[in-house]
Design a protein around this motif. Structure first.
Motif, PDB file in Angstrom:
ATOM      1  N   SER A   1       0.819  -1.221   0.000  1.00 54.37           N
ATOM      2  CA  SER A   1       0.000   0.000   0.000  1.00 54.37           C
ATOM      3  C   SER A   1       0.846   1.261   0.000  1.00 54.37           C
ATOM      4  CB  SER A   1      -0.934  -0.009   1.214  1.00 54.37           C
ATOM      5  OG  SER A   1      -0.184   0.074   2.426  1.00 54.37           O
ATOM      6  N   GLU A   2       2.108   1.152   0.379  1.00 53.22           N
ATOM      7  CA  GLU A   2       2.992   2.315   0.413  1.00 53.22           C
ATOM      8  C   GLU A   2       3.727   2.544  -0.911  1.00 53.22           C
ATOM      9  OE1 GLU A   2       5.605   1.293   3.556  1.00 53.22           O
ATOM     10  OE2 GLU A   2       4.126   1.603   5.172  1.00 53.22           O
ATOM     11  N   LEU A   3       3.556   1.623  -1.865  1.00 53.20           N
ATOM     12  CA  LEU A   3       4.392   1.637  -3.061  1.00 53.20           C
ATOM     13  C   LEU A   3       3.798   2.401  -4.245  1.00 53.20           C
ATOM     14  CD1 LEU A   3       5.819  -1.992  -3.064  1.00 53.20           C
ATOM     15  CD2 LEU A   3       7.026   0.127  -2.576  1.00 53.20           C
ATOM     16  N   GLY A   4       2.583   2.950  -4.098  1.00 54.89           N
ATOM     17  CA  GLY A   4       1.964   3.641  -5.228  1.00 54.89           C
ATOM     18  C   GLY A   4       2.856   4.703  -5.863  1.00 54.89           C
ATOM     19  N   PRO A   5       3.408   5.642  -5.085  1.00 49.88           N
ATOM     20  CA  PRO A   5       4.274   6.673  -5.680  1.00 49.88           C
ATOM     21  C   PRO A   5       5.531   6.097  -6.330  1.00 49.88           C
ATOM     22  CG  PRO A   5       3.492   7.361  -3.522  1.00 49.88           C
ATOM     23  CD  PRO A   5       3.105   5.921  -3.666  1.00 49.88           C
ATOM     24  N   LEU A   6       6.090   5.036  -5.718  1.00 53.35           N
ATOM     25  CA  LEU A   6       7.283   4.431  -6.309  1.00 53.35           C
ATOM     26  C   LEU A   6       6.949   3.751  -7.640  1.00 53.35           C
ATOM     27  CD1 LEU A   6       9.645   2.768  -3.666  1.00 53.35           C
ATOM     28  CD2 LEU A   6      10.166   4.541  -5.344  1.00 53.35           C
ATOM     29  N   TRP A   7       5.797   3.078  -7.691  1.00 54.70           N
ATOM     30  CA  TRP A   7       5.408   2.419  -8.932  1.00 54.70           C
ATOM     31  C   TRP A   7       5.166   3.453 -10.040  1.00 54.70           C
ATOM     32  CZ3 TRP A   7       1.592  -1.466  -6.242  1.00 54.70           C
ATOM     33  CH2 TRP A   7       2.340  -2.554  -5.740  1.00 54.70           C
ATOM     34  N   TRP A   8       4.598   4.599  -9.650  1.00 51.68           N
ATOM     35  CA  TRP A   8       4.439   5.661 -10.640  1.00 51.68           C
ATOM     36  C   TRP A   8       5.812   6.103 -11.151  1.00 51.68           C
ATOM     37  CZ3 TRP A   8       6.430  10.485 -11.119  1.00 51.68           C
ATOM     38  CH2 TRP A   8       5.885  11.302 -12.117  1.00 51.68           C
ATOM     39  N   ALA A   9       6.768   6.239 -10.224  1.00 49.15           N
ATOM     40  CA  ALA A   9       8.107   6.665 -10.605  1.00 49.15           C
ATOM     41  C   ALA A   9       8.795   5.626 -11.484  1.00 49.15           C
ATOM     42  CB  ALA A   9       8.950   6.944  -9.352  1.00 49.15           C
ATOM     43  N   VAL A  10       8.552   4.342 -11.195  1.00 43.38           N
ATOM     44  CA  VAL A  10       9.126   3.291 -12.038  1.00 43.38           C
ATOM     45  C   VAL A  10       8.604   3.416 -13.464  1.00 43.38           C
ATOM     46  CG1 VAL A  10       9.158   0.802 -12.482  1.00 43.38           C
ATOM     47  CG2 VAL A  10       9.578   1.655 -10.167  1.00 43.38           C
ATOM     48  N   ARG A  11       7.283   3.565 -13.598  1.00 48.35           N
ATOM     49  CA  ARG A  11       6.709   3.710 -14.948  1.00 48.35           C
ATOM     50  C   ARG A  11       7.286   4.929 -15.653  1.00 48.35           C
ATOM     51  NH1 ARG A  11       1.895   2.605 -11.870  1.00 48.35           N
ATOM     52  NH2 ARG A  11       1.082   0.508 -12.278  1.00 48.35           N
ATOM     53  N   GLN A  12       7.349   6.045 -14.944  1.00 50.01           N
ATOM     54  CA  GLN A  12       7.831   7.268 -15.582  1.00 50.01           C
ATOM     55  C   GLN A  12       9.321   7.181 -15.883  1.00 50.01           C
ATOM     56  OE1 GLN A  12       5.845   9.837 -16.553  1.00 50.01           O
ATOM     57  NE2 GLN A  12       7.711  10.516 -17.624  1.00 50.01           N
ATOM     58  N   GLY A  13      10.093   6.608 -14.951  1.00 50.75           N
ATOM     59  CA  GLY A  13      11.531   6.501 -15.171  1.00 50.75           C
ATOM     60  C   GLY A  13      11.868   5.590 -16.337  1.00 50.75           C
ATOM     61  N   VAL A  14      11.142   4.488 -16.460  1.00 53.20           N
ATOM     62  CA  VAL A  14      11.369   3.590 -17.599  1.00 53.20           C
ATOM     63  C   VAL A  14      11.041   4.308 -18.902  1.00 53.20           C
ATOM     64  CG1 VAL A  14      10.552   1.491 -18.733  1.00 53.20           C
ATOM     65  CG2 VAL A  14      11.063   1.466 -16.284  1.00 53.20           C
ATOM     66  N   THR A  15       9.962   5.075 -18.898  1.00 52.11           N
ATOM     67  CA  THR A  15       9.594   5.839 -20.100  1.00 52.11           C
ATOM     68  C   THR A  15      10.662   6.865 -20.435  1.00 52.11           C
ATOM     69  OG1 THR A  15       7.233   5.549 -19.675  1.00 52.11           O
ATOM     70  CG2 THR A  15       7.875   7.376 -21.111  1.00 52.11           C
ATOM     71  N   ASP A  16      11.158   7.573 -19.415  1.00 46.00           N
ATOM     72  CA  ASP A  16      12.179   8.592 -19.651  1.00 46.00           C
ATOM     73  C   ASP A  16      13.481   7.970 -20.160  1.00 46.00           C
ATOM     74  OD1 ASP A  16      10.369  10.445 -18.784  1.00 46.00           O
ATOM     75  OD2 ASP A  16      11.209  10.620 -16.759  1.00 46.00           O
ATOM     76  N   ALA A  17      13.840   6.795 -19.613  1.00 47.66           N
ATOM     77  CA  ALA A  17      15.111   6.165 -19.981  1.00 47.66           C
ATOM     78  C   ALA A  17      15.048   5.514 -21.367  1.00 47.66           C
ATOM     79  CB  ALA A  17      15.506   5.124 -18.933  1.00 47.66           C
ATOM     80  N   LEU A  18      13.927   4.879 -21.675  1.00 45.51           N
ATOM     81  CA  LEU A  18      13.831   4.107 -22.915  1.00 45.51           C
ATOM     82  C   LEU A  18      13.055   4.811 -24.018  1.00 45.51           C
ATOM     83  CD1 LEU A  18      13.206   0.537 -21.458  1.00 45.51           C
ATOM     84  CD2 LEU A  18      15.365   1.593 -22.119  1.00 45.51           C
ATOM     85  N   GLY A  19      12.308   5.847 -23.657  1.00 48.46           N
ATOM     86  CA  GLY A  19      11.570   6.580 -24.680  1.00 48.46           C
ATOM     87  C   GLY A  19      10.569   5.696 -25.406  1.00 48.46           C
ATOM     88  N   GLU A  20      10.466   5.906 -26.720  1.00 46.59           N
ATOM     89  CA  GLU A  20       9.483   5.166 -27.520  1.00 46.59           C
ATOM     90  C   GLU A  20       9.807   3.684 -27.609  1.00 46.59           C
ATOM     91  OE1 GLU A  20      11.550   6.045 -31.868  1.00 46.59           O
ATOM     92  OE2 GLU A  20       9.754   7.126 -31.275  1.00 46.59           O
ATOM     93  N   HIS A  21      11.057   3.321 -27.291  1.00 46.47           N
ATOM     94  CA  HIS A  21      11.436   1.912 -27.386  1.00 46.47           C
ATOM     95  C   HIS A  21      10.644   1.043 -26.415  1.00 46.47           C
ATOM     96  CE1 HIS A  21      14.685   3.157 -29.950  1.00 46.47           C
ATOM     97  NE2 HIS A  21      15.247   3.890 -28.996  1.00 46.47           N
ATOM     98  N   VAL A  22      10.270   1.598 -25.260  1.00 46.03           N
ATOM     99  CA  VAL A  22       9.601   0.765 -24.266  1.00 46.03           C
ATOM    100  C   VAL A  22       8.231   0.314 -24.754  1.00 46.03           C
ATOM    101  CG1 VAL A  22       8.570   2.686 -22.963  1.00 46.03           C
ATOM    102  CG2 VAL A  22       9.044   0.509 -21.829  1.00 46.03           C
ATOM    103  N   GLU A  23       7.502   1.188 -25.447  1.00 48.06           N
ATOM    104  CA  GLU A  23       6.184   0.788 -25.957  1.00 48.06           C
ATOM    105  C   GLU A  23       6.327  -0.259 -27.053  1.00 48.06           C
ATOM    106  OE1 GLU A  23       3.466   1.488 -24.526  1.00 48.06           O
ATOM    107  OE2 GLU A  23       4.368   2.908 -23.121  1.00 48.06           O
ATOM    108  N   ARG A  24       7.330  -0.076 -27.915  1.00 54.40           N
ATOM    109  CA  ARG A  24       7.555  -1.075 -28.959  1.00 54.40           C
ATOM    110  C   ARG A  24       7.977  -2.405 -28.345  1.00 54.40           C
ATOM    111  NH1 ARG A  24      10.242   3.159 -31.984  1.00 54.40           N
ATOM    112  NH2 ARG A  24      12.260   2.128 -31.658  1.00 54.40           N
ATOM    113  N   LEU A  25       8.792  -2.333 -27.288  1.00 56.30           N
ATOM    114  CA  LEU A  25       9.220  -3.554 -26.622  1.00 56.30           C
ATOM    115  C   LEU A  25       8.030  -4.273 -25.989  1.00 56.30           C
ATOM    116  CD1 LEU A  25      11.399  -5.475 -25.559  1.00 56.30           C
ATOM    117  CD2 LEU A  25      11.721  -3.917 -23.617  1.00 56.30           C
ATOM    118  N   LEU A  26       7.167  -3.536 -25.311  1.00 56.42           N
ATOM    119  CA  LEU A  26       5.995  -4.158 -24.697  1.00 56.42           C
ATOM    120  C   LEU A  26       5.084  -4.787 -25.743  1.00 56.42           C
ATOM    121  CD1 LEU A  26       5.161  -1.474 -21.978  1.00 56.42           C
ATOM    122  CD2 LEU A  26       6.041  -3.785 -21.591  1.00 56.42           C
TER     123      LEU A  26
END
Length: 324
Positions: free
Chosen positions: A108-133
């Motif tokens: 229950s405490e991880l919501g903000p961290l999970w948001w940061a994980v999603r955003q950080g992965v997007t920032d690091a990988l850019g459009e590649h992450v959507e193509r990878l998924l």
């Protein structure tokens, strides 16, 4: 990167390396922020958090892992105080996994961290992450329809059932002549100037001088090559023989050698020789079995720095004629 050069052969290894990198990155984040969870726990914990207590079999099917892997992870989670095993009220013969209060508090405490994980992965990988998924999802669907092991075994069976044939030179095969020879030259020696000249223009250096080039083909795959180079009228050199490292042991080298010798006889040749290296012991044994005899010294005027072996074709009952 070396694994990249192996292409599909190392696909699993590359995906594991990528997976390990992402696991490590998220664990680093969890530790830095004091989260009481490990990234490898997430699929099981999150599934139980979303849908409630479930048996191992259902969890394994839902997250795409084996029953054994999920059971072992569940044991770790039990020891960590995150999961309990309880009897299934609907079937007393099996147990279900259920989250502990400790796990509920941690998740229950991880919501903000999970948001940061999603955003950080997007920032690091850019459009590649959507193509990878998208690519991962497509691969998962394809594998459900046909397991990769079945496809590999079928391809291997088809290859072994394909006829091994030797075909003459054709312009469309020119790149294979270069590829197959560079493979063994670069692995065992170095590409000499004479090699480079012949591989760049085999028509001029071999065919136009009265020689021949052959290829071994297994189904659609070109797996080997060799050449007859006419040095002078009736005198031929067996040269530029190479078999793809991935297709050795299937008899391609001997088939090529036999065809080259047959062509030498068809042309009424008087002498057939080869130069090689003492480091290529399997090839030397094959040459000897085909009728080539080792000479006491290297060939006078040899073109190759690597050549310390000189052999002349001497079929049983026939002595070689002088080249002149």
């Amino acid at each position: 990167m070396y694994l990249e050069s192996l292409g599909k052969l190392a696909l699993g290894s590359r995906l594991k390396a990528l997976s390990d990198h992402l696991y490590g990155a998220v664990d680093q984040v969890y530790q830095a922020r004091g989260a009481r969870i490990e990234s490898r726990w997430l699929p099981v914990l999150r599934y139980l958090w979303d849908v409630g207590p479930r048996p191992v079999t259902e969890v394994a099917e839902a997250i795409g892992q084996t029953h054994s892997a999920v059971s072992q992870l569940a044991d770790k989670l039990v020891r960590a105080g995150m999961v309990k095993r309880r009897r299934d009220p609907a079937d007393g013969r099996r147990s279900v996994l259920t989250l502990t209060d400790k796990a509920h508090r941690a998740l229950s405490e991880l919501g903000p961290l999970w948001w940061a994980v999603r955003q950080g992965v997007t920032d690091a990988l850019g459009e590649h992450v959507e193509r990878l998924l998208d690519a991962v999802a497509a691969c998962e669907r394809a594998l459900r329809e046909r397991p990769v092991a079945d496809a590999i075994l079928a391809a291997h069976a088809a290859l072994l059932a394909a006829p091994l044939e030797v075909v003459p030179y054709a312009p469309a095969l020119r790149t294979h002549f270069r590829r197959l020879n560079l493979q063994w030259l670069e692995r065992h020696f170095r590409v000499e100037d004479i090699d480079r000249a012949v591989l760049d223009d085999p028509e001029r250096h071999i065919l136009q001088s009265g020689g021949a080039i052959f290829f071994a083909r297994l189904g659609k795959e070109v797996v080997g090559t060799c050449a007859l180079l006419q040095e002078s009228p009736g005198v031929f050199e067996l040269t530029k023989m190479g078999v793809d490292e991935g297709f050795r042991g299937l008899g391609a080298g001997r088939r090529l050698l036999d065809e080259a010798i047959a062509e030498f006889h068809r042309r009424g040749g008087r002498m057939l020789f080869l130069e090689s290296s003492s480091t290529l012991k399997p090839a030397l044994r094959m040459y000897e079995q085909a009728g080539f005899r080792l000479q006491p010294s290297v060939r006078p005027g040899s073109h190759y720095e690597r050549a310390d072996v000189y052999m002349i074709y001497e079929p049983a009952g026939r002595a070689p004629r002088a080249p002149g």
